[in-house]
Enzyme design. Structure first.
Site, short mmCIF file in Angstrom:
data_model
loop_
_atom_site.label_atom_id
_atom_site.label_comp_id
_atom_site.label_asym_id
_atom_site.label_seq_id
_atom_site.Cartn_x
_atom_site.Cartn_y
_atom_site.Cartn_z
N GLU A 189 17.19 46.28 -10.93
CA GLU A 189 17.63 45.39 -9.85
C GLU A 189 17.65 46.14 -8.51
O GLU A 189 17.25 45.61 -7.48
CB GLU A 189 19.02 44.84 -10.17
CG GLU A 189 19.31 43.51 -9.51
CD GLU A 189 20.55 42.85 -10.13
OE1 GLU A 189 20.36 41.85 -10.85
OE2 GLU A 189 21.66 43.33 -9.93
N CYS B 100 33.36 38.67 -15.43
CA CYS B 100 33.29 38.53 -16.90
C CYS B 100 34.64 38.76 -17.58
O CYS B 100 34.90 38.21 -18.64
CB CYS B 100 32.28 39.50 -17.46
SG CYS B 100 30.74 39.47 -16.55
N CYS C 236 22.97 38.53 -13.56
CA CYS C 236 23.56 38.93 -14.85
C CYS C 236 24.36 37.82 -15.50
O CYS C 236 24.62 37.85 -16.69
CB CYS C 236 24.51 40.10 -14.70
SG CYS C 236 23.93 41.33 -13.59
N GLU D 292 22.34 31.38 -23.20
CA GLU D 292 21.27 32.23 -22.68
C GLU D 292 20.41 32.80 -23.81
O GLU D 292 19.19 32.82 -23.73
CB GLU D 292 21.89 33.39 -21.88
CG GLU D 292 20.87 34.33 -21.26
CD GLU D 292 21.51 35.55 -20.63
OE1 GLU D 292 22.52 36.04 -21.16
OE2 GLU D 292 21.01 36.01 -19.59
N GLU E 161 14.19 46.46 -7.43
CA GLU E 161 13.70 45.16 -6.96
C GLU E 161 14.21 44.89 -5.54
O GLU E 161 13.45 44.42 -4.67
CB GLU E 161 14.16 44.04 -7.91
CG GLU E 161 13.60 42.67 -7.53
CD GLU E 161 14.15 41.52 -8.37
OE1 GLU E 161 14.85 41.80 -9.38
OE2 GLU E 161 13.89 40.37 -8.02
N GLU F 249 12.51 31.33 -23.54
CA GLU F 249 11.74 32.47 -23.05
C GLU F 249 12.35 33.81 -23.49
O GLU F 249 11.76 34.86 -23.27
CB GLU F 249 11.61 32.42 -21.52
CG GLU F 249 12.91 32.57 -20.75
CD GLU F 249 13.61 31.25 -20.51
OE1 GLU F 249 13.37 30.29 -21.29
OE2 GLU F 249 14.43 31.17 -19.57
N SER G 177 17.38 37.51 -8.41
CA SER G 177 16.69 38.65 -9.01
C SER G 177 16.02 38.22 -10.31
O SER G 177 16.58 37.43 -11.07
CB SER G 177 17.70 39.77 -9.31
OG SER G 177 17.16 40.66 -10.26
N LYS H 163 26.60 33.03 -22.55
CA LYS H 163 25.70 34.01 -23.17
C LYS H 163 25.10 33.45 -24.45
O LYS H 163 24.00 33.82 -24.84
CB LYS H 163 26.45 35.30 -23.48
CG LYS H 163 26.81 36.11 -22.25
CD LYS H 163 25.66 36.97 -21.78
CE LYS H 163 26.02 37.69 -20.49
NZ LYS H 163 24.82 38.11 -19.75
#
Lengths: 575, 167
Positions: free
Chosen positions: A280, A504, A300, A362, A283, A367, A320, A359
């Site tokens: 990151e 989190c 994240c 996710e 990036e 993908e 990102s 999560k």
């Protein structure tokens, strides 16, 4: 602060004039039972369980919303009060399923605890069961309206705290059901799967989807090599499930307990948090130097990703492309690790322990199979892991401390603070500073981005220019920042966004109760973990250096792109 | 919403947009907008609720919550003949429930539904102020007084005759 005096149960006490009777009683050491009340968040007085007698008032008053008055005489424990409370709870129980033994909230259900506390042993009322909508469409959250007591706490967090506004009361009177619009399922609605509703639901009406059985099955299967990664936030919160103070950092015991459950390898998500920072940070620098889209926003938090895809699908190029640490771990495990260990990735079962329900969602995004398999097979919340430790009869206070396994057992302090608001920003800047200037940041602690303020800002001197950054936590705070981006007026270069209040550590999979106090203590716990580590910068993690040397090449390289980066979809339903 | 909007007639969308525009920016405009929308469309389809939510900047769940709370709003198309049975206290004690049961059986629908052929819909009314003549049943603008379950078939035959005569 001006004080007034009142009498509660013949005890004279002085309290702030803006207190409620409930707050005054608690200050005086008197317990008044509550059910719908959620301190500082949801105070509407709908359940009537907290009623008390006030001299001179004909009716019983709900203590959670009634302000104190000078000279007020309150009785919290008369026969009339006890009868009223019991009647209230009995009425709630009259149409409530009595399958407590098999309920996910058994022994953690506030209605059950209340019935016990009020000595309810039988119910004189027999009610028609309430309208039952059972929705297990989501891989993250299960909604069972038959267990709903219409307290509306979930509405408050969904609408006022997160401002996602998926839930609403549909219908009226007896037929009321708390539901997404048009009776949609959780998956059809614009739910972000953050699970904040599951942390405030007093009963089993909103719970996470459990993967405990899947994980037990994998552990029992001798052909499976079962690995687990543990997210940073877990170490500072799981203790609460075993009677420790919030914020107690139990890394060693946690690893010991998880090893005792039979996992083949226990790894630390802090490792891929460090990897995330490498990718990151690179990036960000690439975007700055090549005129790419700025501000860049962190990626994240899967609840945030769901939010941006569904509500701000037009600004996805600001996010990102880095996968979250969980998913980076998943793809590295079934490629690099599998090769290194000579294990067929088909036989690897990859588990993650996360403070988060999103999560789970996710991990099931189509993908997320860049290794050719599901990169992460099962996601457990902090609560589920605690349940497994309990089921296995492991005693947290007796278990020996152990270290994470090599090669992914080493995480820097920067990785540890990924679990709280401001942590990703701080971690990123520690590394970006080095990448830009070639020198190490002298003082690694960036206090400007710490704390529980909704939006935090800071300016960092980086390679001869000032870089403005912002840190936002809790989806309810982010629209302002995103609208600025939409209008092309954002003053920032880099923005950290975490879906849940506090980051989190306040996630939808965390132990209950999660409130301001517990959030603060868990954050303190993670900062302490950071301070206690020798390596506090992601780029100094020797195993991060190793994976680039042995496998990935360089950050943003071809393999990184394939395994560590992803893409997003514009899923807006309204444009 | 994009899918449902495509299914909606363009002219209906324009009608709804015009109603919203008249109220845009005014606080407390949700209920009047819903009223007027139902007046032109006959009911409040999902695309219209989504449209209203978007333009008034409130969540679809809040709009749908209001729509589903008030019995005068309907999310389903009404039949050509809308049968209403009063369940006010006086009518209720004189067995309006029995009339509803009979109607549900005869029409094969539940309260709040419309028959598949679009001919009948059935709903519950609150007191019409004609308690002395109860139980009251209305068919569109027509009022049937002192109704009984046994008289339901006659009433339905009445409606069929009306339909045949093309009234």
């Amino acid at each position: 602060m001006s004080m007034i005096e009142l009498t509660i149960d013949n005890k004279r006490i002085k309290v702030d004039k803006d207190s409620t009777i409930l707050e005054a009683a608690r200050q005086a050491g008197i317990t008044v039972p509550t059910l719908c009340y959620l301190e500082g968040v949801h105070q509407v007085g709908s359940c009537r369980v907290c009623v008390v007698e006030v001299k001179g008032s004909k009716n019983l008053v709900p203590s959670c919303i009634t302000k104190v008055q000078n000279g007020m005489k309150v009785i919290t424990n008369s026969e009339r009060v006890r009868n009223a409370r019991r009647t209230m709870v009995n009425l709630l129980l009259s149409n409530h399923p009595d399958d407590c033994l098999a309920c996910a909230k058994n022994q953690k259900c506030e209605l059950q605890q209340l019935a016990y506390q009020l000595n309810i042993r039988e119910n004189p009322f027999e009610g028609q069961p309430s309208r039952a909508v059972y929705d297990d469409s989501s891989p993250a959250i299960i909604r069972d309206s038959s267990k709903c007591i219409l307290c509306r706490r979930c509405l408050t967090v969904c609408n006022s705290v997160q401002k996602v506004s998926v839930l609403a009361p549909l219908g009226r009177g007896y037929d009321t059901v708390i539901s997404p619009a048009y009776g949609q399922t959780v998956m059809e609605a614009t739910c972000v799967q953050c699970g904040q509703c599951t942390t405030v639901c007093p009963t089993g009406a909103l719970v996470e989807k459990s993967y405990i059985e899947d994980v037990w099955n994998a552990l029992a299967d001798p052909s499976k090599h079962v690995v687990v990664q543990i997210a940073p936030a877990i170490r500072a919160s799981i203790g609460e499930c075993f009677g420790y103070e919030p914020g107690t950092v139990l890394t060693g015991k946690l690893v010991g307990a998880v090893k005792a459950l039979g996992f083949d390898k226990v790894f630390d998500t802090n490792f891929t948090a460090d990897l995330t920072i490498m990718e990151e940070g690179s990036e960000l620098l690439h975007r700055i130097s090549s005129g790419g889209k700025l501000p860049m926003i962190t990626s994240c938090s899967p609840g945030w990703i769901n939010f941006v895809e569904q509500f701000y699908g037009d600004i996805l190029d600001h996010v990102s492309t880095c996968k979250s640490p969980q998913q980076m771990f998943g793809s590295v495990i079934k490629t690099y690790y599998a090769q290194k260990m000579g294990i067929d990735p088909a036989n690897i079962y990859s588990v993650s322990v996360m403070p988060c329900t999103a999560k789970k969602y996710e991990a099931r995004r189509e993908e997320m199979q860049s290794s050719g398999f599901w990169d992460v097979d099962a996601v457990l919340t902090t609560r589920e892991l605690a349940a497994m430790i309990n089921e296995a009869g492991i005693q947290m206070d007796k278990i020996d401390e152990q270290n994470f396994d090599i090669p992914f057992g080493e995480g820097s302090g920067a990785g540890a603070i990924f679990g709280n608001t401001g942590g990703v920003m701080e971690a990123a800047l520690r590394t970006v500073y080095k990448l830009v200037t070639g020198e190490e940041l002298e003082n690694v602690e960036l206090t400007d981005v710490r704390g529980l303020k909704g939006i935090k800002e800071a300016t960092i001197r980086l390679g001869g220019r000032d870089v403005s950054v912002a840190v936002v936590h809790g989806l309810g705070n982010i629209r302002e920042i995103l609208d600025q981006i939409r209008e092309g007026k954002s003053p920032y270069t880099f923005i950290e966004i975490m879906c849940c209040p506090g980051g989190c550590i306040g996630g939808g999979g965390q132990p209950t109760p999660t409130n301001h106090e517990t959030r603060k203590k868990r954050i303190e716990g993670l900062y302490k973990a950071d301070r206690n580590l020798e390596i506090r910068r992601s780029h100094q993690n020797p195993y991060v250096k190793m994976i680039y040397e042995e496998f990935l090449g360089a950050p943003l390289g071809e393999l990184s792109h394939k395994l560590l980066h992803t893409h997003y979809r514009d899923r807006r339903t309204v444009q | 919403m994009s899918v449902t909007l495509k299914q909606a007639e363009q002219k209906d969308v324009e009608l709804v947009d015009r109603i919203i525009s008249a109220y845009e920016g005014q606080p407390g405009s949700l209920i009047p907008v819903l009223h007027e929308t139902q007046k032109v469309l006959g009911f409040l389809p999902r695309w219209a609720q989504d449209r209203i939510a978007q333009r008034l900047n409130i969540s679809p769940s809040e709009v749908n919550s209001v729509v589903s709370f008030y019995s005068l709003f309907s999310e389903k198309p009404k039949g050509k003949y809308c049968i209403g049975v009063c369940k006010g206290t006086a009518c209720y004690v004189k067995n309006s429930e029995g009339i509803i049961e009979k109607l549900q059986k005869e029409l094969g629908i539940e309260v709040g539904d419309t028959t598949d052929d679009g001919m009948y819909s059935l709903e519950v009314l609150r007191c019409l102020g004609a308690c002395g003549l109860g139980p009251i049943v209305t068919v569109n603008e027509k009022v049937y007084t002192r109704m009984k379950p046994e008289k339901v078939r006659d009433m339905l035959r009445d409606i069929e005759d009306m339909e045949k005569r093309g009234e």
